[in-house]
Design a protein around this motif. Structure first.
Motif, PDB file in Angstrom:
ATOM      1  N   PHE A  56       3.321  12.725  -3.513  1.00  0.00           N
ATOM      2  CA  PHE A  56       2.044  12.365  -4.143  1.00  0.00           C
ATOM      3  C   PHE A  56       1.501  13.525  -4.984  1.00  0.00           C
ATOM      4  CE2 PHE A  56       0.562   9.179  -0.572  1.00  0.00           C
ATOM      5  CZ  PHE A  56       1.686   8.418  -0.806  1.00  0.00           C
ATOM      6  N   TYR A  59       1.516  13.657  -8.802  1.00  0.00           N
ATOM      7  CA  TYR A  59       1.980  12.349  -9.292  1.00  0.00           C
ATOM      8  C   TYR A  59       0.941  11.784 -10.260  1.00  0.00           C
ATOM      9  CZ  TYR A  59       3.267   7.374  -9.134  1.00  0.00           C
ATOM     10  OH  TYR A  59       3.603   6.087  -9.456  1.00  0.00           O
ATOM     11  N   TYR A  68      -2.487  13.341  -9.291  1.00  0.00           N
ATOM     12  CA  TYR A  68      -3.052  13.356  -7.943  1.00  0.00           C
ATOM     13  C   TYR A  68      -2.922  14.778  -7.387  1.00  0.00           C
ATOM     14  CZ  TYR A  68      -4.489  12.038  -3.336  1.00  0.00           C
ATOM     15  OH  TYR A  68      -5.192  11.953  -2.159  1.00  0.00           O
ATOM     16  N   CYS A  73      -3.355  11.286   1.097  1.00  0.00           N
ATOM     17  CA  CYS A  73      -4.591  10.557   0.792  1.00  0.00           C
ATOM     18  C   CYS A  73      -5.320  10.352   2.115  1.00  0.00           C
ATOM     19  CB  CYS A  73      -4.297   9.190   0.185  1.00  0.00           C
ATOM     20  SG  CYS A  73      -3.298   9.217  -1.317  1.00  0.00           S
ATOM     21  N   HIS A  82      -6.348   6.218  -1.562  1.00  0.00           N
ATOM     22  CA  HIS A  82      -6.325   7.323  -2.541  1.00  0.00           C
ATOM     23  C   HIS A  82      -7.530   8.252  -2.456  1.00  0.00           C
ATOM     24  CE1 HIS A  82      -3.512   4.616  -5.210  1.00  0.00           C
ATOM     25  NE2 HIS A  82      -3.035   4.843  -4.005  1.00  0.00           N
ATOM     26  N   ASP A 100      -2.406   8.520   4.367  1.00  0.00           N
ATOM     27  CA  ASP A 100      -1.305   7.923   3.594  1.00  0.00           C
ATOM     28  C   ASP A 100      -0.522   9.075   2.985  1.00  0.00           C
ATOM     29  OD1 ASP A 100       0.308   6.516   1.800  1.00  0.00           O
ATOM     30  OD2 ASP A 100      -1.331   5.329   0.948  1.00  0.00           O
ATOM     31  N   ASP A 111       7.173   6.070   1.797  1.00  0.00           N
ATOM     32  CA  ASP A 111       5.710   5.997   1.678  1.00  0.00           C
ATOM     33  C   ASP A 111       5.189   5.275   2.928  1.00  0.00           C
ATOM     34  OD1 ASP A 111       3.121   5.607   0.668  1.00  0.00           O
ATOM     35  OD2 ASP A 111       3.762   4.531  -1.123  1.00  0.00           O
ATOM     36  N   HIS A 192       4.938  -2.241  -3.114  1.00  0.00           N
ATOM     37  CA  HIS A 192       5.813  -1.948  -4.247  1.00  0.00           C
ATOM     38  C   HIS A 192       7.190  -1.590  -3.720  1.00  0.00           C
ATOM     39  CE1 HIS A 192       5.159   2.295  -3.074  1.00  0.00           C
ATOM     40  NE2 HIS A 192       3.949   1.858  -2.745  1.00  0.00           N
ATOM     41  N   VAL A 198       8.074   7.178  -6.601  1.00  0.00           N
ATOM     42  CA  VAL A 198       6.898   6.860  -5.782  1.00  0.00           C
ATOM     43  C   VAL A 198       6.608   5.356  -5.825  1.00  0.00           C
ATOM     44  CG1 VAL A 198       4.415   7.250  -5.461  1.00  0.00           C
ATOM     45  CG2 VAL A 198       5.892   9.158  -6.101  1.00  0.00           C
ATOM     46  N   HIS A 199       6.619   4.807  -7.019  1.00  0.00           N
ATOM     47  CA  HIS A 199       6.379   3.371  -7.205  1.00  0.00           C
ATOM     48  C   HIS A 199       7.498   2.783  -8.050  1.00  0.00           C
ATOM     49  CE1 HIS A 199       1.839   4.241  -6.668  1.00  0.00           C
ATOM     50  NE2 HIS A 199       2.274   3.648  -5.582  1.00  0.00           N
ATOM     51  N   GLU A 225       2.205  -2.857   2.256  1.00  0.00           N
ATOM     52  CA  GLU A 225       0.948  -2.189   2.605  1.00  0.00           C
ATOM     53  C   GLU A 225      -0.283  -3.074   2.480  1.00  0.00           C
ATOM     54  OE1 GLU A 225      -0.095   1.123   0.067  1.00  0.00           O
ATOM     55  OE2 GLU A 225       1.595   0.746  -1.250  1.00  0.00           O
ATOM     56  N   TRP A 242      -9.715   8.367  -8.667  1.00  0.00           N
ATOM     57  CA  TRP A 242      -8.585   8.081  -7.782  1.00  0.00           C
ATOM     58  C   TRP A 242      -9.001   7.191  -6.608  1.00  0.00           C
ATOM     59  CZ3 TRP A 242      -3.519   8.253  -8.118  1.00  0.00           C
ATOM     60  CH2 TRP A 242      -2.927   9.101  -9.044  1.00  0.00           C
ATOM     61  N   GLU A 256       0.861   0.945   6.168  1.00  0.00           N
ATOM     62  CA  GLU A 256       2.008   0.850   5.255  1.00  0.00           C
ATOM     63  C   GLU A 256       3.262   1.361   5.952  1.00  0.00           C
ATOM     64  OE1 GLU A 256       1.585   3.359   1.789  1.00  0.00           O
ATOM     65  OE2 GLU A 256       3.172   2.298   0.721  1.00  0.00           O
TER      66      GLU A 256
HETATM   67  N1  MF3 Z   1       0.753   4.888  -0.928  1.00  0.00           N
HETATM   68  C1  MF3 Z   1       0.074   5.031  -2.187  1.00  0.00           C
HETATM   69  C2  MF3 Z   1       0.329   3.826  -3.049  1.00  0.00           C
HETATM   70  O1  MF3 Z   1       1.315   3.179  -2.897  1.00  0.00           O
HETATM   71  C3  MF3 Z   1       0.576   6.241  -2.914  1.00  0.00           C
HETATM   72  C4  MF3 Z   1      -0.375   6.726  -3.885  1.00  0.00           C
HETATM   73  S1  MF3 Z   1       0.279   8.020  -4.778  1.00  0.00           S
HETATM   74  C5  MF3 Z   1      -1.019   9.030  -5.004  1.00  0.00           C
HETATM   75  O2  MF3 Z   1      -0.472   3.534  -3.922  1.00  0.00           O
HETATM   76  F1  MF3 Z   1      -0.591   9.961  -5.772  1.00  0.00           F
HETATM   77  F2  MF3 Z   1      -1.993   8.353  -5.537  1.00  0.00           F
HETATM   78  F3  MF3 Z   1      -1.423   9.492  -3.888  1.00  0.00           F
END
Ligand code: MF3
Ligand code: CO
Length: 271
Positions: A56, A59, A68, A73, A82, A100, A111, A192, A198-199, A225, A242, A256
């Protein structure tokens, strides 16, 4: 990603186990008067000490105005996801807190998130909801109901992620549990695919319809999630650009897990 080789699956399992350990470390620290920045520091240390990299931190997805700034988070009460850690933001007994985290290990991304009540010994979220018979809780039945229903929604959603099914089956399972408990669903946000970033696509709505969306295939790595709320599901983006909080100020919970779809069904990696 679609995991195909034994090596990929082995590395994904290791990544998932590492993340489960990291979240347990963070949760153990999350007591009254601890700052969210302290939790973030512990998360980052735990991730790196286990040979992984926080995913994260820095990111910046499309549409985000700045990267971020943390490894973790931390979202409290009416914040749903977030929440940015801050040394001035302290946890208080009775708060509903979601932690998170994400990491990459040998290039594989996982994640996961957990919600719990600060200082309530009868909230045994991290034990999977097993109830203690002897401890005195904080008496916040509504908070327990919200958290337990959201965990149940996660488990139902995971069970719905069967090969040959559809992405919409997952959200349909979430919606069924939310309706039964008269809780709101955060529809704007969802799960996702994951594994190599990450996504990844597809987006997994938490209000999906059974049979709709992409087909679920063996080897898919998915971050499932559900986010449920005591009020309506509408969210607003905070000034920090955020943090998402509930528009009506009511409380939310979020669980999640990252799963691997196998021929036999879903395998939870982040346990
Ligand atoms: N688990 C969070 C999501 O899927 C991950 C967020 S990435 C961050 O949205 F950088 F915003 F923390
Ligand atoms: Co996620």
């Amino acid at each position: 990603m679609i995991a195909t080789t034994e090596e990929e699956i082995k590395a994904l399992r290791s990544a998932g186990k590492i993340l489960a350990g990291v979240l347990a470390d963070v949760e153990a620290l999350a007591t009254d008067a601890v700052s969210t920045a302290e939790l973030d520091l512990a998360a980052e240390h735990s991730i790196r000490a286990r040979g992984a990299v926080p995913s994260f931190l820095n990111y910046q997805p499309d549409g985000a105005s700045y990267p971020y700034p943390a490894a973790l988070c931390v979202s409290i009460n009416d914040e749903v996801v977030h929440g940015i850690p801050n040394e001035k933001r302290l946890l208080h007994s009775g708060d509903i807190v979601t932690v998170d985290a994400g990491l990459s290990y040998q290039g594989f991304f996982v994640d996961a998130a957990r919600t719990f009540i600060v200082g309530d010994p009868t909230d045994t979220s991290y034990l999977g909801g097993e109830k203690s018979l002897v401890m005195q809780g904080l008496g916040d039945t509504k908070a327990h109901e919200l958290i337990n229903a959201t965990r149940a929604a996660l488990l139902a959603a995971i069970a719905a992620a069967q090969p040959g099914g559809h992405i919409g089956d997952i959200g349909a399972a979430v919606a069924r549990i939310a309706r039964a408990h008269k809780l709101g669903i955060v529809e704007e946000l969802g799960g996702h695919a994951v594994g190599r970033a990450v996504h990844e696509k597809p987006f997994i709505p938490n209000d999906g319809r059974a049979g709709e969306g992409e087909e679920i295939k063996v080897g898919m790595v998915l971050a499932i999630e559900p986010m449920l709320a005591e009020g309506k599901g509408a969210v607003v983006l905070a000034e920090d650009e955020w943090t998402y909080r509930m528009a009506d100020g009511k409380r939310a919970a979020h669980f999640e897990e990252t799963i691997l779809v196998t021929a036999k069904g879903p395998e939870i990696l982040t346990r």
